[in-house]
Design a protein around this motif. Structure first.
Motif, PDB file in Angstrom:
ATOM      1  N   LYS A 108       0.827  -1.204   0.000  1.00  0.00           N
ATOM      2  CA  LYS A 108       0.000   0.000   0.000  1.00  0.00           C
ATOM      3  C   LYS A 108       0.865   1.260   0.000  1.00  0.00           C
ATOM      4  CE  LYS A 108      -3.689   2.251   2.599  1.00  0.00           C
ATOM      5  NZ  LYS A 108      -4.560   2.180   3.803  1.00  0.00           N
ATOM      6  N   ASP A 109       1.950   1.247   0.745  1.00  0.00           N
ATOM      7  CA  ASP A 109       2.857   2.405   0.757  1.00  0.00           C
ATOM      8  C   ASP A 109       3.599   2.536  -0.560  1.00  0.00           C
ATOM      9  OD1 ASP A 109       2.086   3.010   3.341  1.00  0.00           O
ATOM     10  OD2 ASP A 109       3.689   1.810   4.246  1.00  0.00           O
ATOM     11  N   LEU A 110       3.933   1.414  -1.182  1.00  0.00           N
ATOM     12  CA  LEU A 110       4.625   1.482  -2.474  1.00  0.00           C
ATOM     13  C   LEU A 110       3.720   2.042  -3.572  1.00  0.00           C
ATOM     14  CD1 LEU A 110       6.749  -1.793  -2.683  1.00  0.00           C
ATOM     15  CD2 LEU A 110       7.521   0.536  -2.235  1.00  0.00           C
ATOM     16  N   VAL A 111       2.435   1.866  -3.419  1.00  0.00           N
ATOM     17  CA  VAL A 111       1.516   2.438  -4.405  1.00  0.00           C
ATOM     18  C   VAL A 111       1.625   3.958  -4.422  1.00  0.00           C
ATOM     19  CG1 VAL A 111      -0.925   2.762  -4.935  1.00  0.00           C
ATOM     20  CG2 VAL A 111      -0.083   0.502  -4.343  1.00  0.00           C
ATOM     21  N   GLU A 112       1.807   4.540  -3.264  1.00  0.00           N
ATOM     22  CA  GLU A 112       1.982   5.997  -3.214  1.00  0.00           C
ATOM     23  C   GLU A 112       3.271   6.416  -3.915  1.00  0.00           C
ATOM     24  OE1 GLU A 112       1.756   7.262   0.800  1.00  0.00           O
ATOM     25  OE2 GLU A 112      -0.230   6.395   1.174  1.00  0.00           O
ATOM     26  N   LEU A 146      10.330   7.132  -0.494  1.00  0.00           N
ATOM     27  CA  LEU A 146      10.890   5.788  -0.361  1.00  0.00           C
ATOM     28  C   LEU A 146      11.592   5.608   0.979  1.00  0.00           C
ATOM     29  CD1 LEU A 146      12.325   4.875  -3.887  1.00  0.00           C
ATOM     30  CD2 LEU A 146      10.565   3.660  -2.588  1.00  0.00           C
ATOM     31  N   LYS A 147      12.353   6.596   1.386  1.00  0.00           N
ATOM     32  CA  LYS A 147      13.034   6.505   2.680  1.00  0.00           C
ATOM     33  C   LYS A 147      12.028   6.412   3.816  1.00  0.00           C
ATOM     34  CE  LYS A 147      17.305   8.902   1.384  1.00  0.00           C
ATOM     35  NZ  LYS A 147      18.171  10.093   1.614  1.00  0.00           N
ATOM     36  N   SER A 148      10.927   7.152   3.693  1.00  0.00           N
ATOM     37  CA  SER A 148       9.891   7.094   4.726  1.00  0.00           C
ATOM     38  C   SER A 148       9.246   5.713   4.777  1.00  0.00           C
ATOM     39  CB  SER A 148       8.834   8.170   4.461  1.00  0.00           C
ATOM     40  OG  SER A 148       7.762   8.058   5.379  1.00  0.00           O
ATOM     41  N   VAL A 149       8.963   5.150   3.613  1.00  0.00           N
ATOM     42  CA  VAL A 149       8.360   3.815   3.563  1.00  0.00           C
ATOM     43  C   VAL A 149       9.316   2.768   4.126  1.00  0.00           C
ATOM     44  CG1 VAL A 149       7.519   2.017   2.014  1.00  0.00           C
ATOM     45  CG2 VAL A 149       6.840   4.397   1.655  1.00  0.00           C
ATOM     46  N   PHE A 150      10.585   2.850   3.771  1.00  0.00           N
ATOM     47  CA  PHE A 150      11.576   1.893   4.274  1.00  0.00           C
ATOM     48  C   PHE A 150      11.698   1.963   5.794  1.00  0.00           C
ATOM     49  CE2 PHE A 150      14.070   1.887   0.009  1.00  0.00           C
ATOM     50  CZ  PHE A 150      13.049   1.144  -0.556  1.00  0.00           C
ATOM     51  N   ALA A 151      11.762   3.183   6.308  1.00  0.00           N
ATOM     52  CA  ALA A 151      11.886   3.341   7.760  1.00  0.00           C
ATOM     53  C   ALA A 151      10.641   2.829   8.486  1.00  0.00           C
ATOM     54  CB  ALA A 151      12.129   4.805   8.099  1.00  0.00           C
ATOM     55  N   LYS A 152       9.481   3.029   7.889  1.00  0.00           N
ATOM     56  CA  LYS A 152       8.229   2.579   8.504  1.00  0.00           C
ATOM     57  C   LYS A 152       8.182   1.068   8.632  1.00  0.00           C
ATOM     58  CE  LYS A 152       3.212   2.726   7.829  1.00  0.00           C
ATOM     59  NZ  LYS A 152       2.115   3.248   6.963  1.00  0.00           N
ATOM     60  N   HIS A 153       8.736   0.356   7.683  1.00  0.00           N
ATOM     61  CA  HIS A 153       8.669  -1.110   7.668  1.00  0.00           C
ATOM     62  C   HIS A 153       9.964  -1.773   8.132  1.00  0.00           C
ATOM     63  CE1 HIS A 153       4.726  -1.289   5.690  1.00  0.00           C
ATOM     64  NE2 HIS A 153       5.119  -0.223   5.002  1.00  0.00           N
ATOM     65  N   GLY A 154      10.840  -1.015   8.748  1.00  0.00           N
ATOM     66  CA  GLY A 154      12.065  -1.585   9.324  1.00  0.00           C
ATOM     67  C   GLY A 154      13.142  -1.905   8.315  1.00  0.00           C
ATOM     68  N   LEU A 155      13.068  -1.310   7.143  1.00  0.00           N
ATOM     69  CA  LEU A 155      14.089  -1.532   6.123  1.00  0.00           C
ATOM     70  C   LEU A 155      15.149  -0.434   6.254  1.00  0.00           C
ATOM     71  CD1 LEU A 155      14.870  -3.340   3.740  1.00  0.00           C
ATOM     72  CD2 LEU A 155      13.614  -1.772   2.239  1.00  0.00           C
ATOM     73  N   GLU A 156      16.372  -0.857   6.517  1.00  0.00           N
ATOM     74  CA  GLU A 156      17.457   0.087   6.806  1.00  0.00           C
ATOM     75  C   GLU A 156      18.554  -0.038   5.754  1.00  0.00           C
ATOM     76  OE1 GLU A 156      20.803   0.880  10.323  1.00  0.00           O
ATOM     77  OE2 GLU A 156      19.335  -0.752  10.500  1.00  0.00           O
ATOM     78  N   LYS A 157      19.008   1.096   5.300  1.00  0.00           N
ATOM     79  CA  LYS A 157      20.074   1.140   4.301  1.00  0.00           C
ATOM     80  C   LYS A 157      21.438   1.106   4.990  1.00  0.00           C
ATOM     81  CE  LYS A 157      21.769   4.013   0.465  1.00  0.00           C
ATOM     82  NZ  LYS A 157      21.535   5.262  -0.308  1.00  0.00           N
ATOM     83  N   LEU A 158      22.350   0.287   4.472  1.00  0.00           N
ATOM     84  CA  LEU A 158      23.683   0.165   5.051  1.00  0.00           C
ATOM     85  C   LEU A 158      24.612   1.216   4.441  1.00  0.00           C
ATOM     86  CD1 LEU A 158      24.130  -3.725   5.061  1.00  0.00           C
ATOM     87  CD2 LEU A 158      23.452  -2.270   6.969  1.00  0.00           C
ATOM     88  N   THR A 159      25.311   1.914   5.296  1.00  0.00           N
ATOM     89  CA  THR A 159      26.328   2.898   4.862  1.00  0.00           C
ATOM     90  C   THR A 159      27.643   2.541   5.550  1.00  0.00           C
ATOM     91  OG1 THR A 159      25.614   4.374   6.652  1.00  0.00           O
ATOM     92  CG2 THR A 159      24.650   4.727   4.474  1.00  0.00           C
ATOM     93  N   PRO A 160      28.363   1.550   5.008  1.00  0.00           N
ATOM     94  CA  PRO A 160      29.517   0.999   5.728  1.00  0.00           C
ATOM     95  C   PRO A 160      30.857   1.698   5.464  1.00  0.00           C
ATOM     96  CG  PRO A 160      29.056  -0.339   3.826  1.00  0.00           C
ATOM     97  CD  PRO A 160      28.065   0.776   3.797  1.00  0.00           C
ATOM     98  N   ILE A 161      30.865   2.845   4.819  1.00  0.00           N
ATOM     99  CA  ILE A 161      32.149   3.506   4.538  1.00  0.00           C
ATOM    100  C   ILE A 161      32.853   3.825   5.848  1.00  0.00           C
ATOM    101  CG2 ILE A 161      33.227   5.561   3.575  1.00  0.00           C
ATOM    102  CD1 ILE A 161      31.139   5.639   1.447  1.00  0.00           C
ATOM    103  N   GLY A 162      34.117   3.383   5.943  1.00  0.00           N
ATOM    104  CA  GLY A 162      34.901   3.591   7.155  1.00  0.00           C
ATOM    105  C   GLY A 162      34.733   2.491   8.184  1.00  0.00           C
ATOM    106  N   ASP A 163      33.768   1.615   7.993  1.00  0.00           N
ATOM    107  CA  ASP A 163      33.563   0.512   8.934  1.00  0.00           C
ATOM    108  C   ASP A 163      34.511  -0.644   8.626  1.00  0.00           C
ATOM    109  OD1 ASP A 163      31.549   2.013   9.983  1.00  0.00           O
ATOM    110  OD2 ASP A 163      29.926   0.908   8.980  1.00  0.00           O
ATOM    111  N   LYS A 164      34.763  -1.453   9.629  1.00  0.00           N
ATOM    112  CA  LYS A 164      35.606  -2.614   9.444  1.00  0.00           C
ATOM    113  C   LYS A 164      34.873  -3.639   8.582  1.00  0.00           C
ATOM    114  CE  LYS A 164      38.413  -5.962  12.002  1.00  0.00           C
ATOM    115  NZ  LYS A 164      38.792  -6.473  13.341  1.00  0.00           N
ATOM    116  N   TYR A 165      35.654  -4.269   7.709  1.00  0.00           N
ATOM    117  CA  TYR A 165      35.049  -5.233   6.785  1.00  0.00           C
ATOM    118  C   TYR A 165      34.418  -6.389   7.562  1.00  0.00           C
ATOM    119  CZ  TYR A 165      34.717  -9.036   3.428  1.00  0.00           C
ATOM    120  OH  TYR A 165      34.270 -10.081   2.661  1.00  0.00           O
ATOM    121  N   ASP A 166      33.141  -6.687   7.226  1.00  0.00           N
ATOM    122  CA  ASP A 166      32.379  -7.758   7.866  1.00  0.00           C
ATOM    123  C   ASP A 166      31.794  -8.636   6.767  1.00  0.00           C
ATOM    124  OD1 ASP A 166      30.845  -9.453   9.347  1.00  0.00           O
ATOM    125  OD2 ASP A 166      29.627  -7.907  10.319  1.00  0.00           O
ATOM    126  N   PRO A 167      32.248  -9.889   6.648  1.00  0.00           N
ATOM    127  CA  PRO A 167      31.737 -10.752   5.564  1.00  0.00           C
ATOM    128  C   PRO A 167      30.251 -11.057   5.688  1.00  0.00           C
ATOM    129  CG  PRO A 167      33.055 -12.019   7.111  1.00  0.00           C
ATOM    130  CD  PRO A 167      33.238 -10.578   7.484  1.00  0.00           C
TER     131      PRO A 167
END
Length: 235
Positions: free
Chosen positions: A121-125, A164-185
């Motif tokens: 329903k949110d994607l329809v918007e 899209l960001k609002s819809v993702f946050a509402k449904h627990g979908l989180e974007k990964l921004t790993p720049i500078g983070d230690k490599y994790d397989p």
């Protein structure tokens, strides 16, 4: 066996009994004997009456088995009724369990089918915003209106991204921004190694080629990254 009592001279069994009972003789029921205290002998009628009285206190032997049989029949009827009640309860319990199983199965099937209903329903918007943005570009637009059209498209894309960001946050979908983070397989997919630049620690993510995503803390897509290494270890 008891020995016969010994009597002295001139003493008879009657006089001994009289002396034992006292001057005034009494019978076994406590009644005084008439005369000079001599006890009267028991008569046959008296003995028969005493015997009948004693026998009348006990229940007849022939009534025993019928009474016991009747008690067993009453108990059997009671037990049969209890068995019927328990059988009915068992059948009801089985029916209730079957109904609960069917309802649970139906709920699971509905959850599989309609579990993403809110997300869709949110994607329809979002689709509505994208459709309105594409309507700004038409083949009939004049060349002098291209600048205005591009501005509308740009504003529409910004609105689309925010939605899209609002819809993702509402449904627990989180974007990964790993720049500078230690490599994790478990979160990163290694594409290649790059030499570590100034301020970049070896073994950390230097560049993200494709973003990763997590759904409620679980990684659903690995981020494709480049990992910094020392210059002599460059591949």
């Amino acid at each position: 066996m008891h020995s016969r009592p010994h009597f002295t001279d001139g003493e008879t069994e009657a006089t001994s009994r009289a002396s034992f009972l006292g001057q005034e003789g009494r019978d076994i029921r406590g009644h005084a004997w008439p005369g000079r205290g001599w006890p009267l002998p028991f008569s046959t009628a008296t003995q028969r009456t005493a015997g009948e009285d004693c026998r009348s206190e006990d229940p007849p032997d022939e009534l025993g088995p019928p009474l016991a049989e009747q008690a067993l029949r009453v108990k059997a009827v009671k037990l049969e009724k209890e068995v019927q009640d328990l059988t009915v309860r068992y059948q009801r319990a089985v029916a209730d369990c079957e109904n609960i199983r069917r309802r649970t199965q139906r709920c699971v099937e509905d959850a599989k089918i309609f579990g993403i209903q809110s997300f869709c329903k949110d994607l329809v918007e979002v689709a509505d915003i994208l459709e309105k943005t594409t309507e700004c570009i038409s083949e009939e637009s004049e060349p002098e209106d291209q600048k205005l059209t591009l501005e509308k498209v740009f504003r529409g894309l910004l609105l689309l991204e925010a939605k899209l960001k609002s819809v993702f946050a509402k449904h627990g979908l989180e974007k990964l921004t790993p720049i500078g983070d230690k490599y994790d397989p478990h979160e990163h997919e290694l594409i290649c190694h790059v030499p570590a630049g100034v301020g970049v620690q070896p073994g950390t993510v230097a560049l993200v080629r494709q973003d990763g995503y997590k759904l409620h803390g679980r990684t659903i897509r690995l981020a494709r990254v480049e990992v910094a290494v020392e210059s002599q270890r460059r591949l």
